[in-house]
Scaffold this motif. Structure first.
Motif, mmCIF file in Angstrom:
data_model
loop_
_atom_site.group_PDB
_atom_site.id
_atom_site.type_symbol
_atom_site.label_atom_id
_atom_site.label_comp_id
_atom_site.label_asym_id
_atom_site.label_seq_id
_atom_site.Cartn_x
_atom_site.Cartn_y
_atom_site.Cartn_z
ATOM 1 N N GLY A 107 -65.980 26.408 37.274
ATOM 2 C CA GLY A 107 -67.229 26.600 38.168
ATOM 3 C C GLY A 107 -67.172 28.222 38.974
ATOM 4 O O GLY A 107 -68.363 28.723 38.672
ATOM 5 N N CYS A 108 -66.194 28.320 39.328
ATOM 6 C CA CYS A 108 -65.842 29.570 39.907
ATOM 7 C C CYS A 108 -64.635 30.471 39.285
ATOM 8 O O CYS A 108 -63.536 29.860 39.570
ATOM 9 C CB CYS A 108 -65.666 29.576 41.476
ATOM 10 N N ASP A 109 -64.790 31.291 38.388
ATOM 11 C CA ASP A 109 -63.696 31.874 37.691
ATOM 12 C C ASP A 109 -62.845 32.826 38.480
ATOM 13 O O ASP A 109 -63.300 32.971 39.684
ATOM 14 C CB ASP A 109 -63.980 32.545 36.149
ATOM 15 N N SER A 110 -61.715 33.103 37.939
ATOM 16 C CA SER A 110 -60.722 33.980 38.739
ATOM 17 C C SER A 110 -61.268 35.310 38.892
ATOM 18 O O SER A 110 -60.637 36.230 40.055
ATOM 19 C CB SER A 110 -59.336 33.950 37.961
ATOM 20 N N ASN A 111 -62.311 35.822 38.462
ATOM 21 C CA ASN A 111 -62.799 37.101 38.799
ATOM 22 C C ASN A 111 -64.055 36.822 39.841
ATOM 23 O O ASN A 111 -64.929 37.709 39.910
ATOM 24 C CB ASN A 111 -63.282 37.901 37.651
ATOM 25 N N CYS A 112 -64.387 35.602 40.331
ATOM 26 C CA CYS A 112 -65.211 35.455 41.347
ATOM 27 C C CYS A 112 -66.323 35.437 40.714
ATOM 28 O O CYS A 112 -67.565 35.885 41.405
ATOM 29 C CB CYS A 112 -65.111 36.182 42.379
ATOM 30 N N THR A 113 -66.746 35.153 39.531
ATOM 31 C CA THR A 113 -68.024 35.042 38.571
ATOM 32 C C THR A 113 -68.294 33.582 38.437
ATOM 33 O O THR A 113 -67.141 32.951 38.074
ATOM 34 C CB THR A 113 -68.343 35.824 37.702
ATOM 35 N N LEU A 114 -69.401 33.133 38.258
ATOM 36 C CA LEU A 114 -69.614 31.653 37.527
ATOM 37 C C LEU A 114 -69.061 31.504 36.225
ATOM 38 O O LEU A 114 -69.563 32.390 35.285
ATOM 39 C CB LEU A 114 -71.092 31.246 37.808
ATOM 40 N N THR A 115 -68.536 30.526 36.052
ATOM 41 C CA THR A 115 -68.054 29.998 34.558
ATOM 42 C C THR A 115 -69.071 30.074 33.617
ATOM 43 O O THR A 115 -70.187 29.704 33.723
ATOM 44 C CB THR A 115 -67.299 28.625 34.721
ATOM 45 N N GLY A 116 -68.983 30.810 32.246
ATOM 46 C CA GLY A 116 -69.863 31.017 31.459
ATOM 47 C C GLY A 116 -69.376 31.999 30.815
ATOM 48 O O GLY A 116 -68.924 32.930 30.740
ATOM 49 N N CYS A 117 -69.968 32.064 29.100
ATOM 50 C CA CYS A 117 -69.555 32.963 28.205
ATOM 51 C C CYS A 117 -70.445 34.438 28.673
ATOM 52 O O CYS A 117 -71.613 34.392 29.009
ATOM 53 C CB CYS A 117 -70.370 32.466 26.891
ATOM 54 N N GLY A 118 -69.764 35.518 28.832
ATOM 55 C CA GLY A 118 -70.242 36.842 28.855
ATOM 56 C C GLY A 118 -69.790 37.259 30.237
ATOM 57 O O GLY A 118 -70.056 38.392 30.711
ATOM 58 N N ASN A 119 -68.930 36.372 31.053
ATOM 59 C CA ASN A 119 -68.687 36.806 32.289
ATOM 60 C C ASN A 119 -67.338 37.535 32.459
ATOM 61 O O ASN A 119 -66.585 37.839 33.314
ATOM 62 C CB ASN A 119 -68.654 35.473 33.246
ATOM 63 N N GLY A 120 -66.573 37.577 31.165
ATOM 64 C CA GLY A 120 -65.304 38.434 30.952
ATOM 65 C C GLY A 120 -64.366 37.501 31.088
ATOM 66 O O GLY A 120 -63.036 37.943 31.054
ATOM 67 N N VAL A 121 -64.457 36.455 31.439
ATOM 68 C CA VAL A 121 -63.258 35.210 31.488
ATOM 69 C C VAL A 121 -63.125 34.225 30.488
ATOM 70 O O VAL A 121 -64.065 33.688 30.264
ATOM 71 C CB VAL A 121 -63.366 34.650 32.918
ATOM 72 N N GLN A 122 -62.180 34.072 29.611
ATOM 73 C CA GLN A 122 -62.016 33.327 28.409
ATOM 74 C C GLN A 122 -61.903 31.697 29.095
ATOM 75 O O GLN A 122 -60.822 31.557 29.692
ATOM 76 C CB GLN A 122 -61.222 33.766 27.652
#
Length: 879
Positions: free
Chosen positions: A437-452
């Protein structure tokens, strides 16, 4: 003459009618046709300049600027005008009338061979003598200070090279003299023999005090020509040593005993010598100093370990180490000499400070260590988040509860993953887990947030060369167009020629994919690179010119304009075609560049065949020999100006490398020759030896003025091969110095005397130098000026006290303060250098009745009063 002449033309010069004062009138104003434009007959002196006239001032007077021959008044115009003595119409010297219009002769100011100089007079000694030779010794003219001048610089013929009569003491060495510096010197006795101690001739200049004609020591005059005695550098009976001086410590002391520590004499490297240990001097003859590693009980030392380290057993004051002695040493941090705690230095000799286990001052606690988080931190405050000390589980502690300032309120560094949401973060769940829900770059989980995260194959926060915008891996043929990855199209298959090929480019020749009727497709339109622009394989004979092909006519026929190797039919293309005899693609060892067989003598030069030349004939020596080599020295054939030619470059074998017979002077150094420049040169003598000053071979090209084969100075030819003379850079004869220049004040002046005030030469910083005191120059080489504090009797000074104060003993005019010297000084009221109308002879104002008779003031008498009838009136007239 009414304005209109008989030919009905206006009266005037040039109308064809002669009217006074006209002499002629030829009807025009042309000059030089017999009647000039001023109606006078064409001639020099009529005021009209006509070639070859240079000027014409209307008269025939010489010397007025334009002479009677119509040339500008000047020497060389052929007209003699005072002060000219002659004028032969040219400025050529030596033809009887020289360029200054004086008769050719010595003394007319024009130097004509054989004259060396001509200063316009026959005065000797002014630089150019009466025989028109430069003033110098050896020119045949005696000029002071010359005593004689026999016209040469040979010594021993009665008049030596320095123009003094041949004799001992004239500064020129002539046999049987061994030396002659002009007077006794350190190397030459007064009898012109070399100065040698023991020759029986006393030479004070050489330092001799005595000379008893032997070298025996102890007989009153020792072998070094000094009287027998300690300090004369000669060891005599009773002396242990004698080094010739009274200096102690140089190995031999002033009492002629060997230098040594303990003899009570401080010498050499000794700092002191008291004959043993004392309060001020150690036993090794060094000064008693605490810390020199020499124990000296006499100096009050308890110990001395040679250093200033405290606490090592012996402190820097040479006392035994111990806490409380006021000296910090060993493990002591301090030592204030008392046992009071908290005064900066505690009783255990440690500095009062947080961490020493003692709570004091503003400390909240002190557990004696610097361990953080044990209840009392290293800053002596109670362990807690926000106290400014990072301890325990804290990652940081900046002493406040502000988030985002680098250390957040939970004592963790500001950043994504610390469970504190700060500026720039969308969320922060306190972990680095992606997909929760909150990825390691402190953005919401989802395609396009830079976290796979699953099910994403990649996530570059948008389309990239490796990742599609739908978070699938960018791959040509996946049906997803990715322009960033370089795709032009993507139809989801690998079929070629269907509009979009397998490399995701549009189906077309040149896209790098071979399809359809294409033989090849290398992705470019370059011909001859293996695949031509029409997508066919490059090859000679395919009718297409490409790559290195010059042509391609689609056949293998030679000589039809395009040969089988696809080069244009021409000599030099490497293909033999009619009418060529051969074709090696250019010049070769067997084929000439014109495609004929290589043959020496065919008039075609072929370097590849070893030819140096080819003139088409077999004539030797015409520049190209019959073997097609260039006619030159070293080819074994003697021709032209060659004296010989042995076919090698070996010098000294009879025929040298320049094809001249081996001999000195042929320009080739060979055999025993040291050099050979074809004659005398700056580096080589005429006898083929190296030009060296002092080799007794005179070499003018090397700049030598003479060479007598020795290094004796002042014998006529000095060691630098210049004629002995002041200014040649060599000190000789009576010279004190010689620096080779005429610069004054550089240490050696132009008269070869050492630069010093009083040598008669002005050199910086001197303002004058008359060789001593003169009327214009003081003895310190400053101008004689009254008031400069330098007394100069020659300048008429009676005194000079350096000031303009009157009456102080020396007045401003440099005369002794006294009435009558013309200067008013206390207690004088006036001083006119004697009696005057206004001043009495005793330097008081001229006043009738002052008892001082002043005849100049008109007094006949002066009885000291103004009473009438006593014989002297009130106006000082006799009654």
């Amino acid at each position: 003459m009414d304005g209109c002449d008989s030919n009905c033309k206006i009266t005037g010069c040039g109308n064809g009618v002669v009217v006074a004062p006209e002499v002629c009138d030829d009807g025009n104003l042309n000059n030089g046709d017999g009647c000039d434009s001023n109606c006078t007959v064409s001639a020099c002196g009529n005021g009209v300049i006509v070639a070859p006239e240079v000027c014409d001032d209307g008269n025939l007077v010489d010397g007025d600027g334009c002479d009677s021959n119509c040339k500008v008044t000047a020497c060389g115009n052929g007209v003699i005008v005072a002060p000219e003595v002659c004028d032969d119409g040219n400025l050529v010297n030596g033809d009887g009338c020289d360029s200054n219009c004086t008769a050719t002769a010595c003394g007319n100011g024009v130097a004509v061979a054989p004259e060396v100089c001509d200063d316009g007079n026959v005065i000797d000694g002014d630089g150019c003598d009466s025989n028109c030779k430069v003033t110098a010794c050896g020119n045949g003219v005696i000029v002071a200070p010359e005593v004689c001048d026999d016209g040469n610089l040979f010594s021993g013929d009665g008049c030596d090279s320095n123009c003094t009569v041949t004799a001992c003491g004239n500064g020129v060495v002539v046999a049987p003299e061994q030396c002659d510096p002009g007077s006794e010197t350190a190397f030459c006795d007064g009898n012109c023999t070399l100065a040698v101690c023991g020759d029986g001739t006393l030479n004070v200049t050489a330092g001799e005090v005595c000379d008893d004609n032997n070298l025996i020591n102890g007989d009153g005059c020792d072998s070094n020509c000094t009287p027998t005695g300690c300090g004369n550098a000669a060891v005599s009976a009773g002396e242990i040593c004698d080094d010739g001086n009274a200096v102690d410590g140089d190995g031999c002391d002033s009492n002629c005993t060997l230098t040594g520590c303990g003899n009570g004499v401080t010498t050499g490297l000794e700092q002191c010598d008291d004959g043993g240990q004392s309060a001020t001097c150690d036993s090794d003859c060094t000064l008693a100093v605490c810390g020199d590693a020499v124990f000296n009980a006499s100096a009050g030392e308890q110990c001395d370990d040679g250093n200033a380290v405290e606490g090592d057993g012996c402190d820097s004051n040479c006392t035994v180490s111990g806490c409380g002695n006021g000296v910090t040493g060993g493990l002591e941090q301090c030592d204030d000499g008392n046992a009071v705690n908290g005064d900066g230095c505690d009783s255990n000799c440690t500095v009062s400070v947080c961490g020493n286990g003692v709570t004091g001052g503003s400390e909240a606690c002190d557990d004696g260590n610097a361990i953080e988080g044990d209840g009392c931190d290293s800053n002596c405050t109670v362990s807690a988040c926000g106290n400014g000390v990072t301890a325990g589980l804290e990652q940081c502690d900046d002493g406040n509860a502000v988030d985002g300032d680098g250390c957040d309120s939970n004592c963790t560094p500001t950043g994504c993953g610390n469970a504190v949401v700060t500026v720039g973060e969308i969320c922060d769940d306190g972990n680095a887990v992606d997909g929760d829900g909150c990825d390691s770059n402190c953005t919401l989980t989802g395609c396009g947030n830079g976290v796979q995260t699953l099910p994403e194959a990649c996530d570059d926060a948008g389309e990239s060369p490796t990742c599609n915008s739908d978070c699938t891996v960018a791959q040509c043929g996946d049906g997803t167009l990715n322009v960033t990855a370089g795709e032009v199209c993507d139809d989801g298959n690998a079929v070629e020629g269907d509009g979009c090929d397998s490399n995701c480019t549009l189906s077309v020749c040149g896209n790098g994919v071979t399809g359809g009727l294409e033989q090849c497709d290398d992705g470019n339109a370059i011909e001859g690179d293996g695949c031509d622009s029409n997508c066919t394989v490059s090859a000679c004979g395919n009718g297409v010119t490409g790559g290195l092909e010059q042509c391609d006519d689609g056949n293998a026929v030679e000589g039809d304009g395009c040969d089988s190797n696809c080069t244009i039919s021409v000599c030099g293309n490497g293909v033999t075609g009619p009418p060529e005899q051969c074709d090696d693609g250019g010049q070769s060892a067997t084929c000439d560049s014109d495609c004929t067989f290589a043959v020496c003598g065919d008039a075609v030069f072929n370097a590849s065949a070893g030819e140096q030349c080819d003139d088409g004939n077999a004539v030797e020596g015409d520049g190209c020999d019959s073997n097609c080599t260039v006619s030159a020295c070293g080819n074994g054939v003697t021709g032209g100006l060659e004296q010989c030619d042995d076919g090698n470059a070996v010098d000294g074998d009879g025929c040298d490398s320049n094809c001249t017979i081996s001999a000195c002077g042929n320009g080739v150094t060979a055999g025993l020759e040291q050099c050979d420049d074809g004659g005398e040169s700056a580096t080589c003598n005429g006898d083929c030896t190296l030009a060296v000053c002092g080799d007794a071979v005179f070499n003018a090209s090397a700049g030598e003025q003479c060479d007598d084969g020795n290094a004796v100075e002042g014998d006529g030819c000095d060691s630098n091969c210049t004629v002995s003379a002041c200014g040649n850079g060599v000190t000789g004869g009576l010279e004190q110095c010689d620096d080779g220049n005429a610069v004054e004040g550089d240490g050696c002046d132009s008269n070869c005397t050492v630069s010093v005030c009083g040598n008669g030469v002005i050199g910086p910083p001197e303002q004058c130098d008359d060789g001593g005191e003169s009327a214009t120059c003081d003895i310190d080489c400053t101008p004689a000026v009254c008031g400069d504090a330098v007394f100069n009797a020659s300048a008429g000074e009676q005194c000079d006290d350096g000031n303009a104060v009157e009456g102080d003993g020396c007045d401003s005019n440099c005369t002794v303060s006294v009435c009558g010297n013309g200067v008013v000084g206390a207690p004088e009221v006036c001083d006119d250098a004697g009696e005057s109308v206004t001043c009495d002879i005793d330097c008081t104002p001229a006043v009738c009745g002052d008892a001082t008779l002043n005849v100049t003031a008109g007094e006949q008498c002066d009885d000291g009063n103004l009473l009438p009838g006593d014989g002297c009136s009130v106006s000082c007239l006799i009654e």
